[in-house]
Structures are given as C-alpha cells and as structure tokens.
Design an enzyme around this catalytic site. Structure first.
Site, PDB file in Angstrom:
ATOM      1  N   HIS A   1      20.107  53.967 -84.642  1.00  0.00           N
ATOM      2  CA  HIS A   1      19.317  54.737 -83.457  1.00  0.00           C
ATOM      3  C   HIS A   1      20.159  54.748 -82.319  1.00  0.00           C
ATOM      4  O   HIS A   1      20.976  53.763 -81.841  1.00  0.00           O
ATOM      5  CB  HIS A   1      17.980  54.037 -82.986  1.00  0.00           C
TER       6      HIS A   1
ATOM      7  N   GLU B   1      13.867  54.737 -80.770  1.00  0.00           N
ATOM      8  CA  GLU B   1      13.348  53.831 -81.498  1.00  0.00           C
ATOM      9  C   GLU B   1      12.933  52.678 -80.656  1.00  0.00           C
ATOM     10  O   GLU B   1      11.780  52.003 -80.985  1.00  0.00           O
ATOM     11  CB  GLU B   1      14.672  53.195 -82.481  1.00  0.00           C
TER      12      GLU B   1
END
Lengths: 463, 463
Positions: A281, A327
């Site tokens: 991420h 995320e």
C-alpha cells in the site's frame, strides 16, 4: 510392462530434477540481480526522504502516486495506469499536546498523538481524572459511575512472549481500534491508549480508531501515548489516583477526495486472462515516512516486475503490480480494485502482498486450498538456500483480501518481525531503519514466488 | 513375544513424547524468562555506553573485566574467577587523517583508520601515488617495478550475492589481514584497504593486519578507508592515475600487559567433571562500543547461566561462562583457557560461542562427529517454534577452537547476518543498533541448546 513402468518413473524423475535445476538457476538469477543491481532501495529512499509520510488525501500521497507511476512507466511494462478511488481525508492539525498534573502547577509532559479518525478535543483541550484499564471488558466491570467524566487509559501491553510480534499486536490492538467507541458508551470524555510498541521508548504510535455507528455528537477524542509515557502515567496513578490528565488534539475529518491505485502489468504470453497481483500500500501514516509500512512493500512489488523483465523471464499469465491507496484508514483502494475486477469479469488466480516491513524475509503465509498448499510446500527447498523457506498456512494482506475467491491463492511475505513494532505508525518509521540487503532479499523472494506461481499455474485448481 | 515387542515400542514412544513435551516446556520457560525478565540488554547497555570500546590492554578492557566479574558474582553461581592472561597492547593514538590530491592544493579528505597492529607512518605521514589492485595475487602480476614507492590500494568488495555475509567477509578479508605484509615485499610504502562492509557509507572499519615474519624495519603502515572513500578513490584513479594519496597514522605497539578471562560456573550435579563452556569475547575494537562484536555474545553467555539458575534447572555437568580476552588481536584468552584446561586435565565436552552479532538467531553451526550431529539434528523441531531451527555442520568460534579435541562438540550461534558488516569493527557498532528482542532470543536459544546438550550428554560419544 514392469520395465516400461520403471522407465517412465526414471524419465519423470529426470524431468523433475531438470525442472528443479532450472528453477534453482532462475531463482539464483533473481537474487543476484536484486542484490547487485537492485532498484528497490533507491525508490524507497525517494519515497521516504523526498516525499515522506503519505496519508490518504495528502499532497504527499498524490506525489507518491505520480512518482511511482513515472517509475513504473520507465520499466517498459505493457501497461501502466491509475485507477481512481475516492479516499477519506483526515488531518492531524497542529502537534498534539498532553501533560499529567499531580497537583495544580506540577505537570509532566507526555508524548502523545491523535489516533487516526479521532475527533478533536474542544479547543481548550480535555482535562480529567484517569481510569486505567487493561481491556475493553474491564469497562463493563467498572460501569458508568466509575468512568463517566473521566479519561479512560488503556494500558495492556503487547505480549513480549509471542515470537510472532503480529500476534502480540493482534492481541492488544482492540484497545486502539475500539477503545474510544466503547469508552464513550460509559460516558468517558476521552481515551488514551498505550502505544502498540514492544519497546519502551518515547514515540507515540498512531493508527486507526473506529467509532462504528456511534453518533457524531457522542464521539470522544482518542490518542496514543508513548510506552514510556504509559509506564509513567500508570506508576503515577498508583501513587495518586486523583492525578489529572490533559490533552489537546486538533485533528479533523474532511470531505473525501480523489486519489488512485497505481497499477502496472506485464501481459501474459499464453494465458493473459489469468491475472496475478503483487502489491503493497502506497499510503502511510503521517508521523514518520512510511518506510517500513509500507514503502518497503511498494518498492519490493515494483521490483518484482522489474526483475522479471530484467531476467528475461516471460510469464504465461499477466503479472500486475498494484500499489493500493488508503490501506491505513479505509481500505478503499483494495476494495475498489476488487470491485472493478469483479465488474470487468477479470480472473485473478493469485495475489501476494508485502506489508510487514522490509526486514529479512523468513518465508510466506498462504491462504489456499489444501491441494494448492501441497504444491506450494514442494517449493520450500528452492527457498532454503536463502533461509526464506518457512511456509505456513494463513496469509495474504489487507489490500488483497477483498479479491479472495474460491480457488484463488493469497500470499503474504513474512519478514522477521522482531523490530517492526518499534517503528510501526511512529515518527521513527524512516529510511535509515531499512537495511538495503534485507529489503532486496524480500524482493527476490517475492519474485521467485511469483515466478513459480506463474510457471506451475498456482491457483487454477479451483477454477 | 510379538505383543511384548509392540508394548515395548509403545512404552518407548510414550517416554519419548513425554521427554519431548518436557523439553518443549523447559525451552518455553527459558524463552519466557529471557523475553520478560531478561538482563542481557541492560548489561549490554552498560558495557557499550558506560564503558565503550574495549581493546585489549585498555582501561576499558579492565573496566569490562571488573564489571562482568561483579555481575557474575551477583548471580549466585558456584564459583566466579579471573584467569590471568598477558595480552598485546596496541594503541591507535590521535585520529588518523588522509586525503587524496588530484593536483597540488586540490585535496579531498577520505575517512580512514589504522588497521590493528599496523605500524605508524613517519611523523609527517606518507604521500605517494596509488596502485589499485583487486587481490593479493595481482601484486605478483604487477611486480616490484610498478609497486615500489607506491601505496597499494586493495579494493575488492565483499561479494553481495552471498546470502551468508560471513562468507563474503571470508572472501575479501585476506586483503586486510595479509595485504600489508605482501605489498611490503614489493616495495610499497603503505597499504590502504577498502573497508569490509557491504554497504556504501562513510565509516572506515578496522581489524587486524598481520605482518607475519616480516622484519620490523620492513613493515609498512596499513589502514582501511570507508567504502564510499574507496569508490571515490577508485573513480578518481581512473580519471587521473597520477593522483597522490596522503595518510598519517599514529598507532603504536606497546609491551604486553596483564589482563584476564572472566569465568563463572554452575557446578554439575552428577557429572561435575564434564565441562560445558558458553562464551563470547570481552575485548572489542576501539572505534565503536563493541556492542554487536562481541558485547552481545558476552551478555548472552552470562544470561545463559542466569536463565538456567532462574528456571530452576540443575545441570548434570558443570556449565561455565567464559568471557575471553583478546580475540580481536591475538586470541591470547582463548589459547590460555585451552592451555590451562589441558594442563589441569579438565574434560571439556561441549563449547558454544556467540560472536556473530546480537541479531535474530536463525540456528546454530556445529563441529561434531556424525553421531553427535545426528543427535543434534533431532532437536531441530524444538527450535522450530522460535524460527531458530537452521542447524548446519561447521561452526564454533575463534575463542573456543583451541579447546577442540576428538569427541568434543563445538557450536556457534548463527544470527541473521545481513546487517552485521555494516557495523563490524566500525564506529557505528553501538548499542542503539542492537534490538532488545533479537538479543534476548539469541540468549534463549543458547540456553536451550546448553540445556539439551547437558541433559542428553552431547559430546561424550568420543570420550
């Protein structure tokens, strides 16, 4: 008949050992390239030191999107693109401030930071007595009369006896993620949480807190204090239960903003419709530079595609790197990617995430069918020379989990976990705490796994 | 008859699995104690930050002897003593200085340090042209005419492709240990060596150089330059082979001085005459604080005896912690210990050394008979939950090697090696680069191995 049978056995063994030799050589090539001509460390240097913390919706997150897209563009992939996704935007505001007051005028400052998603304190801050608890359950035992009007202090440490520090994290993080929502129901005026850190130091560690369906007006401010601060507060409370704690947060939830997942792919030579994802991420918390969490996973994933190309290996399937946005406080990127894959009818067969820090890799965890895991376990010996052969069941990553379907395999890189939580979500998640070789070994291990999963068509059993 | 046989098998299996369960529990106890009530990290803090670099014959080495002796005294062992040993005393003098001069007046400083044991330069330093080589063999190819009057620059890097960085070290360190002795024979006026470091940075790494039987008057000064410095010098030489290099060393070899090995023991309950040693070396290089090399090994070894006592385990054999003096530039402590053991007719059956840094342990290496290694390999599964189950043949440590006799087992802790040479023998071998958990896991693994070697009487096969 019997001789034919023996002959077949011998031929199969020879073929198998030739395949093993080829695989050994191919994997050695990935490692050699990663360790002698790797790019991941330079990319991480840029992400950490030229951009820095990349919280969703921030200017830095936008810079990271543009930078990684440009770097992927330069790799000569078959396609590089941005996938739009709306993300929440939470901002910390001016630095937080806290102290405890043993009697009027006698104060000690405590390192503190707002938890992601927290509401602000009133402009003058919150000041109240503190009730220390070890668990969410203890709130119920104490009841409203002992909590109302007070600040709840969640102080259960991560369990140092657990070898896998992620388990220790999992065993303590409910205090951070649900503490504020729960304490608010008993009339608390604020929540402070001991940082999710196995070490005693002065860094507060942020991370999401979640109010659930609690109405806006009932939400109370939530913050983390450093582990040293938590020890000090706890000791002080034992001496003087009437001590007052003051803290002030200036954070704010703004409107959602446009952001992107960054995607690049090498199109499969013979089975382009079968897609394998490797990713991390791109967003990070804002206190440090997101070097380990998850700059490392992003640059390792980019490096996988670079090493595949550089080694001359032509994958049968389409290999896609996905740098997921958001995320940390929403998972919007992971959800969006899965939703669009579903909508387009894309067939994802395998996904690998690296989101546990750029430390020496020890192996992988797998979420797969029994049959697939049996196949995977047969590859362990190929990773043994690299001491990354600890393959276990259970794995994946938050961003790729929404993709999961019957028959598909999810995998997660498992680096050494001892140092991770000394840096996780804190000011000291910085580039100088990432070792070049450790990072590169992770990238090489991931490339090797992607190679094997492509060559031996992992994840097609259930299809 | 057949039923009796089956019964015996079942009984044996039950006994065996009970033993395994007991061992599992005992080992879990060692780990829990190490991770929750460990002392090794605090001891290392003192050794590193209150004492610092502990070169043989220095005041700091003496302080370290006194400190560790006092700490061992406080553990309630059966006996703690100092074993006198005469050690060489080499002193660095004032900080070294070097530059390269591309033309008169145009100079660039290069981080440099004398190699241990080097002679000084003349008071005004050495200034000469540089001949860059990749190996000792290359000296012969170049011959006296191209070397005489010049400074030889050994610049072969450690091989980054080797997963075990100690192998990479072994493949490059001849330049440091023998470069000066060899180059002197061809009339060189000085030697500079690329630091034994896999990372590009600005720290010069010291370490011993050995003139062998070269007469005093023929010895030439030898120093290490940082890896960045080596890259810069090499590039400059390609552009301008006539560049001059200047360096000045003020080091000196003094008379041998009195020092000590620090020893403590728990006397064996049933076989006190069988001795098992666990140790590290107390001396260190002077540039850093010797935190990884080998403060870590010393405090881990002390912790082994502390954990054995704290857990209530009563060893059958005598368990001795030995903190050896002078590993770095003489090995006098290791030799003295072995000589005195021989002289007293002591029966050493097993010795374990930790001298590879305080990083996450991956397993152990063993120098043993086949039969003993088979026994040892049967213990791997006990270390699997701690991810320290990589047991290989070949191991030990420099200090315990003089003890080796037929039938005896030598072992070495094998920590993750990726970061070690970024700190080894350099200014940045400091406490903040040691992670508490990694250090403690090593101590727990060592204690577990000592426990098993005692309980199952490892090393008595050959006796």
């Amino acid at each position: 008949m019997r001789r034919t049978f023996i002959l077949i056995i011998i031929v199969l063994q020879v073929l198998n050992s030739t395949a093993q030799t080829n695989d050994q050589e191919q994997i050695r090539k990935f490692y050699d390239l990663a360790l002698t001509q790797g790019k991941s460390y330079d990319w991480l240097n840029y992400l950490s030191n030229q951009i820095g913390g990349r919280l969703s919706g921030s200017v830095q997150a936008e810079q990271a999107v543009n930078y990684t897209r440009a770097e992927l563009d330069s790799l000569g992939l078959d396609r590089v693109w941005l996938q739009p996704v709306m993300v929440p935007k939470w901002v910390r505001g001016t630095p937080e401030f806290a102290y405890l007051e043993s009697k009027p005028g006698y104060t000690s400052n405590i390192p503190i930071c707002a938890l992601g998603g927290s509401v602000a304190t009133p402009p003058g801050g919150v000041k109240a007595e503190v009730v220390e608890v070890q668990s969410l359950e203890e709130l119920e035992t104490l009841g409203q009369e002992r909590i109302k009007g007070k600040i709840v202090f969640f102080n259960r440490p991560m369990d140092p006896r657990l070898l896998n520090t992620f388990q220790a994290y999992g065993g303590a993080v409910d205090q951070r993620s649900s503490g504020a929502a729960q304490a608010a129901r008993y009339g608390a005026v604020g929540v402070i949480v001991r940082s999710m850190n196995l070490r005693l130091d002065d860094y507060p560690h942020t991370g999401s807190t979640n109010y659930g369906d609690l109405p806006e007006k009932d939400r109370i401010p939530a913050a983390a204090i450093s582990t040293n601060g938590a020890e000090f507060l706890s000791t002080t409370l034992k001496l003087n239960p009437e001590v007052q704690f003051y803290f002030k947060l200036n954070c704010k939830q703004l409107e959602d903003v446009q952001s992107y997942n960054v995607i690049g792919e090498i199109r499969g030579s013979t089975k382009p419709e079968e897609i394998m994802v490797v990713g991390g991420h791109l967003d990070s918390w804002d206190l440090g530079d997101g070097a380990h969490d998850d700059g490392a996973g992003c640059v390792q994933s980019m490096e996988v595609l670079r090493l595949l190309k550089k080694s001359g290996y032509k994958p049968k399937r389409t290999i896609r790197v996905v740098l997921f946005m958001n995320e940390e406080n929403g998972l919007r990127g992971g959800r969006k990617y899965a939703a669009e894959a579903e909508q387009k009818g894309e067939k994802h067969v395998f996904a690998l995430e690296s989101d546990a820090g750029g430390f020496t890799p020890r192996g992988f965890g797998f979420d797969s069918s029994d049959a697939d895991f049996e196949k995977i376990a047969g590859w362990e010996s190929l990773f043994e020379p690299y001491l990354s052969d600890h393959f276990i069941r259970g794995g994946g990553g938050a961003d790729i989990r929404p993709l999961k379907k019957e028959g598909m395999v999810l995998a997660g890189l498992r680096p050494d976990s001892q140092r991770y939580f000394a840096h996780h979500h804190a000011q000291n998640d910085t580039f100088e705490h990432v070792n070049r070789r450790e990072l590169e070994l992770g990238a090489a291990a991931m490339t090797s796994l992607i190679y094997l999963a492509d060559k031996y068509e992992l994840g097609s059993i259930g299809n």
